[in-house]
Design an enzyme around this catalytic site. Structure first.
Site, PDB file in Angstrom:
ATOM      1  N   HIS A 100       2.939 -13.298  -9.423  1.00 50.90           N
ATOM      2  CA  HIS A 100       4.392 -13.234  -9.542  1.00 50.90           C
ATOM      3  C   HIS A 100       4.750 -14.089 -10.767  1.00 50.90           C
ATOM      4  CE1 HIS A 100       3.813 -13.037  -5.094  1.00 50.90           C
ATOM      5  NE2 HIS A 100       4.845 -12.228  -5.089  1.00 50.90           N
ATOM      6  N   ASP A 103       4.836 -17.709  -9.964  1.00 52.22           N
ATOM      7  CA  ASP A 103       3.586 -18.418  -9.635  1.00 52.22           C
ATOM      8  C   ASP A 103       3.010 -19.053 -10.879  1.00 52.22           C
ATOM      9  OD1 ASP A 103       3.709 -16.920  -7.254  1.00 52.22           O
ATOM     10  OD2 ASP A 103       2.273 -15.434  -8.006  1.00 52.22           O
ATOM     11  N   GLU A 231       5.404  -2.240  -1.989  1.00 50.23           N
ATOM     12  CA  GLU A 231       4.538  -2.817  -0.951  1.00 50.23           C
ATOM     13  C   GLU A 231       5.294  -2.861   0.371  1.00 50.23           C
ATOM     14  OE1 GLU A 231       2.326  -6.314  -2.134  1.00 50.23           O
ATOM     15  OE2 GLU A 231       2.449  -7.101  -0.099  1.00 50.23           O
ATOM     16  N   ASP A 295      -3.508  -4.642  -0.720  1.00 55.12           N
ATOM     17  CA  ASP A 295      -3.556  -6.087  -0.563  1.00 55.12           C
ATOM     18  C   ASP A 295      -4.462  -6.329   0.633  1.00 55.12           C
ATOM     19  OD1 ASP A 295      -2.013  -6.597  -2.711  1.00 55.12           O
ATOM     20  OD2 ASP A 295      -0.414  -7.650  -1.654  1.00 55.12           O
ATOM     21  N   ASP A 308      -1.997 -13.614   6.745  1.00 57.55           N
ATOM     22  CA  ASP A 308      -2.687 -13.464   5.452  1.00 57.55           C
ATOM     23  C   ASP A 308      -4.078 -14.082   5.436  1.00 57.55           C
ATOM     24  OD1 ASP A 308      -0.631 -12.047   4.320  1.00 57.55           O
ATOM     25  OD2 ASP A 308       0.162 -13.701   3.120  1.00 57.55           O
TER      26      ASP A 308
HETATM   27  C1  XUL Z   1       4.400 -10.928   1.043  1.00 55.20           C
HETATM   28  C2  XUL Z   1       3.440 -10.322   0.126  1.00 55.20           C
HETATM   29  C3  XUL Z   1       3.684 -10.567  -1.316  1.00 55.20           C
HETATM   30  C4  XUL Z   1       3.424  -9.393  -2.181  1.00 55.20           C
HETATM   31  C5  XUL Z   1       3.827  -9.578  -3.613  1.00 55.20           C
HETATM   32  O1  XUL Z   1       4.106 -10.750   2.369  1.00 55.20           O
HETATM   33  O2  XUL Z   1       2.496  -9.670   0.534  1.00 55.20           O
HETATM   34  O3  XUL Z   1       2.928 -11.656  -1.724  1.00 55.20           O
HETATM   35  O4  XUL Z   1       2.083  -9.025  -2.157  1.00 55.20           O
HETATM   36  O5  XUL Z   1       5.131  -9.974  -3.762  1.00 55.20           O
HETATM   37 CO    CO Z   2       0.992  -8.597  -0.419  1.00 53.70          CO
END
Ligand code: XUL
Ligand code: CO
Length: 436
Positions: A100, A103, A231, A295, A308
């Site tokens: 991002h 970041d 996403e 992801d 996560d």
């Molecule tokens: C949030 C998420 C984010 C996106 C990018 O849950 O997954 O980090 O991947 O904004």
């Molecule tokens: Co994500």
């Protein structure tokens, strides 16, 4: 200068290896279905968790020890992180990374200052990319952390905030392009609502579409080639996120004529929050030609939020890779580890253990999926299960040669439908187990 002098570049050491910092399954140059594992998997490391994660949670501050990070918002600190990040990417032998805007570079006192910071940092990112060969999988704008986005970014009730978000995406798109980013991602962190009493949903969704069309127009103008990726995620931070799952995203994109420009970036933990398996999300997006990138992470079935975690479950990774191979593989996308080490795993070396495990789990999943496909037992079962559609009445229905009246005549004549056959779920689950 090295920040991890004790860590060598991670090598493939074979399944018998007892070295925790070696790959047992990921052998980058090995060919599977005629393509190298490296090309299949296109591993990517995220800047936000790996470089900016502190281990904080709603109940306490961060625990992570990161000797290179002074915790400040300074440019010097941000530039030092770039050096550390690229050493991590290289030592993990990861071909890609993702970020991002916020970041990598700190927000300044004004948009102008913020953009100047971003320019300074992105030229360092470029130098490091050129020096190491590590590439940018995707860039994205963080339009959810700053308080200005409390009501949303593209779906805010405050037109000025929409304008700010547009300016931010414009800049982030330029930087992503300058860095050769292969995709551009939108995760609508604040694009949703907490309460319908105060929300004009139609207006918000119209604005979201307008925003995406502006992004498409600008990408065309500057020649940005990569697809846009949305996403999906159903909740967190808002009660209802507009991009709640693959089907909702595709419905939105189709309604607003955005399908040609967008694909999806599917995340495992988001799929489970939506009440779906990742395999479902991949198959749903894939069948509509909208499988962009993933992801790669996992949730915890005992915890109802977005934990996560790094993926380590071979069933999960095999299912993901089976669906990905079925739909022709990842094109511009990659296996992007949107995953973070646990708060208790506070030492820098944990970042390496985490990624080595995730990469190896996906490599193992790829091998399992390829074995399943090579023998074709499951595919043959599915093909045979639907064989009543390959000829006779089934083929005629599919070809549009039948209607309600003709089907009634057919059944009146026949009297009863052909007998059903078992779905054999348990047998198929057992067959799947053969390959694990
Ligand atoms: C949030 C998420 C984010 C996106 C990018 O849950 O997954 O980090 O991947 O904004
Ligand atoms: Co994500």
């Amino acid at each position: 200068m090295s920040y991890f002098p004790e860590i060598q570049t991670i090598q493939y050491d074979g399944p018998q290896s007892r070295n925790p910092l070696a790959f047992r399954w990921y052998n980058p140059s090995e060919l599977i279905e005629g393509k190298s594992m490296k090309e299949h998997l296109r591993f990517s490391i995220v800047y936000w968790h790996t470089m900016r994660g502190t281990g904080s949670d709603p109940f306490g501050p961060g625990t992570a020890i990161r000797p290179w990070d002074d915790g400040s918002n300074s440019l010097e600190n941000a530039l030092r992180r770039v050096e550390v990040a690229f050493e991590i990417f290289q030592k993990l032998d990861a071909p890609y990374y993702a970020f991002h805007d916020r970041d990598v570079s700190p927000e300044g006192g004004s948009l102008r200052e913020t953009n100047a910071n971003f320019d300074r940092i992105s030229s360092s990112l470029k130098e490091h990319q050129d020096k190491t060969g590590v590439k940018l999988l995707w860039g994205t704008a963080n339009m959810f952390s700053h308080p200005r986005f409390m009501h949303g970014a593209a779906t805010t009730c405050n037109a000025d905030v929409f304008a700010f978000a547009a300016a931010q995406v414009k800049k982030c798109l330029e930087v992503t392009q300058m860095l050769g980013g292969e995709n551009y991602v939108f995760w609508g962190g604040r694009e949703g609502y907490q309460c319908l009493y105060n929300t004009d949903m139609k207006r918000e969704l119209d604005h979201l579409a307008k925003f995406f069309h502006m992004a498409v127009d600008y990408a065309k103008k500057i020649g940005f080639q990569g697809p846009f990726l949305i996403e999906p995620k159903p909740k967190e931070p808002t009660k209802h996120q507009y991009d709640s799952d693959a089907a909702a995203c595709l419905n939105f994109l189709r309604s607003y004529d955005l399908m040609p420009y967008f694909k999806l970036n599917l995340e495992t933990n988001h799929a489970t929050l939506a009440g779906h398996t990742m395999m479902h999300e991949l198959d749903y997006a894939g069948m509509q030609g909208a499988l962009g990138s993933i992801d790669a992470n996992t949730g915890d079935l005992l915890l109802g939020w977005d934990t996560d975690q790094f993926p380590t479950d071979y069933y999960l990774t095999a299912q993901c890779m089976l669906a990905i191979l079925k739909h022709g593989g990842l094109k511009t996308g990659g296996v992007n580890f949107d995953a973070k080490v646990r708060r208790e795993s506070f030492e820098p070396i944990d970042l390496f253990h985490a990624h080595v495990g995730g990469m190896d789990a996906f490599a193992r999943g790829l091998r399992i999926a390829a074995d399943i496909r090579r023998e074709g037992v499951i595919d043959q079962f599915v093909k045979s299960r639907y064989r009543s559609w390959d000829s006779g009445i089934g083929a005629e229905i599919e070809a549009g040669k039948q209607n309600f009246e003709s089907l009634e005549a057919y059944m009146l004549e026949k009297g009863e439908a052909n007998a059903n056959e078992s779905g054999r779920q348990e047998m198929l689950e057992n067959i799947f187990n053969r390959y694990i």
